[in-house]
Design a protein around this motif. Sequence first.
Motif, short mmCIF file in Angstrom:
data_model
loop_
_atom_site.label_atom_id
_atom_site.label_comp_id
_atom_site.label_asym_id
_atom_site.label_seq_id
_atom_site.Cartn_x
_atom_site.Cartn_y
_atom_site.Cartn_z
N PRO A 94 3.73 -1.54 2.00
CA PRO A 94 2.78 -0.52 3.25
C PRO A 94 0.94 -0.64 2.92
O PRO A 94 0.89 -1.21 2.07
CB PRO A 94 3.19 1.14 2.79
CG PRO A 94 3.66 1.04 0.38
CD PRO A 94 4.72 -0.29 1.28
N GLY A 95 0.75 -0.43 3.95
CA GLY A 95 -0.71 -1.24 4.39
C GLY A 95 -0.70 -2.50 4.42
O GLY A 95 -1.98 -2.51 4.40
N ILE A 96 0.20 -3.37 3.77
CA ILE A 96 -0.15 -5.45 3.85
C ILE A 96 0.17 -5.62 5.03
O ILE A 96 0.34 -5.45 5.77
CB ILE A 96 0.71 -5.73 2.43
CG1 ILE A 96 0.89 -5.18 1.47
CG2 ILE A 96 0.54 -7.16 3.12
CD1 ILE A 96 -0.62 -5.51 0.59
N ASP A 97 -1.55 -6.98 5.56
CA ASP A 97 -1.37 -7.09 6.89
C ASP A 97 -0.69 -8.42 6.63
O ASP A 97 -0.14 -8.09 7.44
CB ASP A 97 -2.66 -7.40 6.77
CG ASP A 97 -3.96 -6.17 6.83
OD1 ASP A 97 -3.51 -5.44 7.11
OD2 ASP A 97 -4.78 -7.10 5.98
N ASP A 489 -4.27 -7.87 2.21
CA ASP A 489 -4.57 -6.68 2.15
C ASP A 489 -5.97 -6.09 1.91
O ASP A 489 -6.42 -6.23 1.34
CB ASP A 489 -4.19 -5.77 0.56
CG ASP A 489 -4.80 -4.74 0.60
OD1 ASP A 489 -4.72 -3.52 1.66
OD2 ASP A 489 -3.95 -4.35 -0.60
#
Lengths: 599, 599
Positions: A94-97, A489
């Motif tokens: 989650p939330g990782i680019d 991130d």
Amino acid sequence: MNENQNLTHREGANFGVEKKQPQTKQRKQVSNRQPKAQNLQKEQNFAVKTNKKPVKITFLGGVGEIGKNITAIEYDDEIIVVDGGLAFPTGEFPGIDLVVPDISYLIANKSKVKGIVLTHGHEDHIGGLPYILNELKVPVYGTPMTLALLDNKMQEHRIEYKAVTVKPKNLLKLGNFQIEFIKVSHSIAGSLALCISTPVGNIIHTGDFKIDFEPIDGSMTDLTRFGELGKKGVNLLLCESTNVCRKGYSMSESNVGRTLEGLFEKFAGKRLFVSTFASNVHRLQQLLWIAEKFKRKVAFAGRSMINITEAAAKIGELSYNRENIIDIDKIDKYADGELLILCTGSQGEPLSALTRMAHGEFPKVKIGEGDVVIFSASPIPGNEKAVYNVINALYKKGADVIYDELAEVHASGHACQEELKTIHALTNPKFFIPIHGEYRHLKRHKELAISMGMNSRDIIMPELGMQVEMGENYIKQAGFVTAGIRLVDGYGLGDLESNVLKERKQLSEEGICVAVINMSSSGEGGFEPFIITRGVVYEKEAEAFTEDARSVIASALREQDLRSFDPNEIKANIKKVLSNFIYKRTKRRPMILTILLMA
Amino acid sequence: MNENQNLTHREGANFGVEKKQPQTKQRKQVSNRQPKAQNLQKEQNFAVKTNKKPVKITFLGGVGEIGKNITAIEYDDEIIVVDGGLAFPTGEFPGIDLVVPDISYLIANKSKVKGIVLTHGHEDHIGGLPYILNELKVPVYGTPMTLALLDNKMQEHRIEYKAVTVKPKNLLKLGNFQIEFIKVSHSIAGSLALCISTPVGNIIHTGDFKIDFEPIDGSMTDLTRFGELGKKGVNLLLCESTNVCRKGYSMSESNVGRTLEGLFEKFAGKRLFVSTFASNVHRLQQLLWIAEKFKRKVAFAGRSMINITEAAAKIGELSYNRENIIDIDKIDKYADGELLILCTGSQGEPLSALTRMAHGEFPKVKIGEGDVVIFSASPIPGNEKAVYNVINALYKKGADVIYDELAEVHASGHACQEELKTIHALTNPKFFIPIHGEYRHLKRHKELAISMGMNSRDIIMPELGMQVEMGENYIKQAGFVTAGIRLVDGYGLGDLESNVLKERKQLSEEGICVAVINMSSSGEGGFEPFIITRGVVYEKEAEAFTEDARSVIASALREQDLRSFDPNEIKANIKKVLSNFIYKRTKRRPMILTILLMA
């Protein structure tokens, strides 16, 4: 700043790029495959060691996974790196680019690395370079198309690097290695396979490829060269495995063109939208030709579509009459039947042109009744839901939608079984390592090689971090090095063990409860604990929940002997009491932060 | 407690279940489809209103989506409900267990609801019932197989309900409705289509079906009955759309049996594992037959495999020789070639038997070299990654793996284009509403009906919450009612607008930062703010981050006039300052909780 120097084979000698020379060194004719005799020979050779040092091949990505392809090939104190890709994060991060390879091994051997050779410009082959070239200051070699795409990326990251242009048939000398570039067809222009000559024999690395008998650029996968190299002797084949589970041959790109042409005929008079990967230059080329034939003006929509078509035109990979291109702002000046809009969003990417159009959030274009949208791409595994959401939204707006389930509007860029067999047969390698695939693909590819007569002992199943040692007459697994993933991130770089990811996962599934207890304000029998939750309690129940939680804590505190208290003990006790209370109430175990304030 | 009463058509009169009677009322012969004449007739009928009230059909789920099928059919003050399914949450709903339909409409019309009729026992048709039957105390009608599966569920939830067994050819009278049950083939035993007679005409609801010319239970989809009903007159066809994008016919279940038999031959001597849906009783029946033929003992692994096979055997849907079944604990007493292990986990479910075996976490069975695992199922869209992870893990353990990409080890339970056309042709409906599919499926199904001669005006594209009004000679959209989803979250029930989901989403992507400022302890110029973050900062940077964040807050507080302060203003100011500080540092905007403590 990019010091991209366009050194073709005519002028490349300065940077180690040479014209092709007759090769006599280090290659010897191997007999036709005779498994039994070969094994004998191998065992013999184990006993009678050669003087030459072995070549080491280290798999830092792309094996046992789809994405972030990167392989290091090492001889003595020299390393060359093939590709430097990324992978796109899935729900588990989650939330990782972005996900990029862990290159600790290369950093530890920094001084050995001579250069990075790129097979083609897809993200899973070049997308990790901003996170590699900031640590390794080595030149990068690739075709004009590959380097144009890389340069976009490097400019964004403001990283200085040196790029050297290469072309099929070029020879590049890097220390003890000599690399020959071989033309292959793939779903991006400027794709290459590599023949890497080493002191112990030749390694062929296929990159990503297919065999297209009707290629759009008029130049086929160089089967003859693969055959010639096979005849001279290939020690090791590293071959991609993406479509090894698919029987037969992949569809020709030209066939997609014929289907698209049929759709232009069928939908004459209607406004046409086609979405595809901007880097699929051959697809775009066909669409531009067909548009010209059907007298449609072409407008590009989406940042990468505009940037990449411009870059491709500049280097001659895409050719069209500039007069047929119009700005997206001008489409209202043309009749529906005079328009083709080429847009990003074939994977349902949330911010792409087509996705925004489908949801009415693209101010310049309103899609509706009478429009026709063609998805000229297949959903990449994992993107299905996003793609179908966009298709559903387009249908709801009244548009007609054509996608791969309904017509042959896309062709894969990867070799199917018979194409893979062709390369195996032509190169006739002594040893084989399947690459570019999940474990199941690699395993099936091994079986394919065995079905063609290879001995299982001559095939190695690679794993992330595995180092393989190759001599003239043997190949063996030689241990593991540090390898894995780094998670981009925001400005941070994490890994699987990072606290941040674990915390986010718990937060996302269970929420958080913060309890603040101000010990200094304790009056008679009560501390008035302060409770906030997020992601735990539904609004309508929040007030009652908070009240009950406070009284649960207060009564726990009353039972504790506070004169001889240990703050950690109090915190642990509150945490336990609160956790049990919340579980009973919600069946959830949120993260609990207990803050004791003492004057 | 379950008051399941097995009332077959022989004894069903008490509960409204009657033997089939000659039907003369409310049905009239319609002419063969003559679109033009029909339209004239329709327009006429709009003018000359009939005395009869219209029937209302309300779509509370299963349209514009795959999952949570539920439809309400209403006449005057009577409602019957068809199915009550659930959907499985995807990544967009973090921490959510199940998605069930919003039945506000039924609750608001509680007194009208006469009963719930079930077409079959798949989760997307019965899985929502524990959340429906706790609010609507009405009888449920289904086949023995459907009710056996439902009962498992209701026992778990400890909800009392009344269940009535029905069988194909039964007639059920519910107020003004009369429901005839029609045998259909599907990937679960005991599947039914419905012919619902209403005062304004017959409605056929297909449920989920395929046309299998070699059904395992020896009884085909009752095409003759569909034809007879078509001849008598079908006003409205509600037909499922899952496979409308697939050409031709679905594969027969018997064909899967032949493939499986071939694999048993090929892998004689090896230990065989087959994973499939426990509810796919016909698949299991074939496997049990083949095991008997090849003299293999069968062990079941996984809770639902054990429960459902037992339940199916009890009601006669599954037959096998008990002597051939062994306990999973006993498999070591048999040679590899004497064993078949039937296990759950065909969708890569994390806690299933096969997934645990693949990861070495199933104590009773160790899978390894020489074992063969067959996935006799296709990954449901969205499950691909989980399934392939298990396949990769099994390969790594040395097992051989066969899955649908490699052999015909699975057949879909849903009708493809030619099967759908068969039902359209046989029932020859006046009006048509495609159901059970995403919008793109419904749209394609509409096109299929038009290609067969229907007039677009006689087809309604349903949407969630849409209410359709049907008279003898017209059909029209008649507005929308409340409909949508409820999210089962532990003991809580949320919806898309719930604070909890939104909070979890932000928490998962950006993390949280809690700042506690104890105003009462303010000494000279400093408040020593307390900072905790979760999911924001990587450990190695945490200390420096916290220190800097504290000084940022402290300096913001110093600049504020604290004598005349408004607590909300201070909080907002700290939030802003902190958010900007964190964004600059991490490129993330975590949730920020500011807690001011005042004595």
